[in-house]
Write an enzyme that holds these catalytic residues in place. Structure first.
Site, mmCIF file in Angstrom:
data_model
loop_
_atom_site.group_PDB
_atom_site.id
_atom_site.type_symbol
_atom_site.label_atom_id
_atom_site.label_comp_id
_atom_site.label_asym_id
_atom_site.label_seq_id
_atom_site.Cartn_x
_atom_site.Cartn_y
_atom_site.Cartn_z
ATOM 1 N N ARG A 107 0.837 -1.199 0.000
ATOM 2 C CA ARG A 107 0.000 0.000 0.000
ATOM 3 C C ARG A 107 0.873 1.250 0.000
ATOM 4 N NH1 ARG A 107 -4.674 0.170 4.289
ATOM 5 N NH2 ARG A 107 -5.315 1.877 2.917
ATOM 6 N N CYS B 89 -1.060 5.876 9.085
ATOM 7 C CA CYS B 89 -1.433 4.569 8.532
ATOM 8 C C CYS B 89 -2.552 4.804 7.541
ATOM 9 C CB CYS B 89 -1.826 3.616 9.655
ATOM 10 S SG CYS B 89 -3.181 4.234 10.693
#
Length: 275
Positions: A172, A230
């Site tokens: 990611r 995050c």
């Protein structure tokens, strides 16, 4: 104070003169809700806390899990029996992200004594209960400022002047995949540091010296300031906890990638870690 507690230590403290308030924060990204699992069996005396509705505000401005309204958060904690002078232990069913979110929020809101059950529910060796407790209301009043907090502009500035760690999976970070947010990639200047590498296969945190070695290799010891982000401010709290175990302080960009990527004017970097 060490931010984690072992199952054996918790069993001893729960039988002592000053037992901690127990919060069950079982949560899975994308669901299903953790309440049915809680009702099927939880630590005796534990109160269920819903991450999506009590530890976060409605999705939208600020990301998928923006900080909750302070008054609502304080009310939820008081309903769970949390008082300013009562120790609190939080746990989940793995991988520790939900519990870390509760730990970070309570510490940020000024509670001085909050710990995460290392290894979560799987580490507990005592009996489980199906009784739903009705604790005496606590007196906790949130007073923000106990932990470092950044917004998008602060995260961008820190990525240039300090060290900004990306706690998501490496794929990611690189932008290879993005299953949730508008666009893949990372904040320019951020360093990949998946928080899954802070724990053993059974979900317990690595020893403090191993964590310190990992973060030192990432440049934490030399950085003027350190922060973490995050996807939406949940797993990032887990990495902030790991950093604290290693002896380092770090701020949290609570909006994280879900907030950053929602604004098409903000720059997006892709590809491997520059380090």
């Amino acid at each position: 104070m060490k931010p984690i507690i072992s199952a054996s230590e918790l069993l001893s403290e729960s039988a002592g003169a000053r037992p901690p308030v127990l919060l069950d924060v079982r949560w899975t990204l994308g669901g299903p809700p953790g309440r049915p699992e809680y009702e099927a069996g939880h630590l005796p005396g534990a109160v269920y806390v819903d991450l999506d509705t009590e530890l976060a505000g409605p999705p939208g401005r600020g990301g998928r899990h923006p900080l909750p309204d302070l008054a609502a958060f304080g009310a939820a904690m008081r309903r769970a029996g949390v008082s300013a002078d009562t120790p609190v232990v939080v746990y989940d069913g793995g991988p520790g992200w939900g519990a870390a979110r509760a730990w970070w929020l309570l510490r940020w809101a000024g509670h001085p004594d909050v710990r995460v059950l290392d290894g979560g529910l799987a580490a507990w060796e005592g009996e489980l209960s199906k009784d739903i407790p009705s604790p005496e209301p606590g007196d906790f009043q949130p007073r923000p400022g106990g932990m470092g907090l950044l917004d998008a502009d602060g995260a961008a500035a820190l990525a240039r002047a300090g060290l900004l760690l990306d706690a998501r999976a490496a794929e990611r970070y690189r932008g290879d995949v993005e299953p949730i947010d508008r666009v893949g990639g990372h904040i320019p200047g951020a360093v990949s540091a998946p928080t899954t590498e802070n724990v053993t296969p059974d979900g317990r945190f690595l020893p403090a010296d191993a964590l310190a070695a990992r973060f030192t290799a990432l440049g934490v010891a030399e950085a003027a300031d350190v922060a973490v982000y995050c996807g939406s401010g949940v797993s990032g709290a887990h990495e902030v906890l790991a950093l604290q175990l290693a002896g380092f302080d770090a701020a949290l960009y609570a909006g994280s990638w879900s907030d950053w990527s929602s604004d098409p004017t903000r720059p997006v970097a892709t590809g491997p870690d520059p380090q």
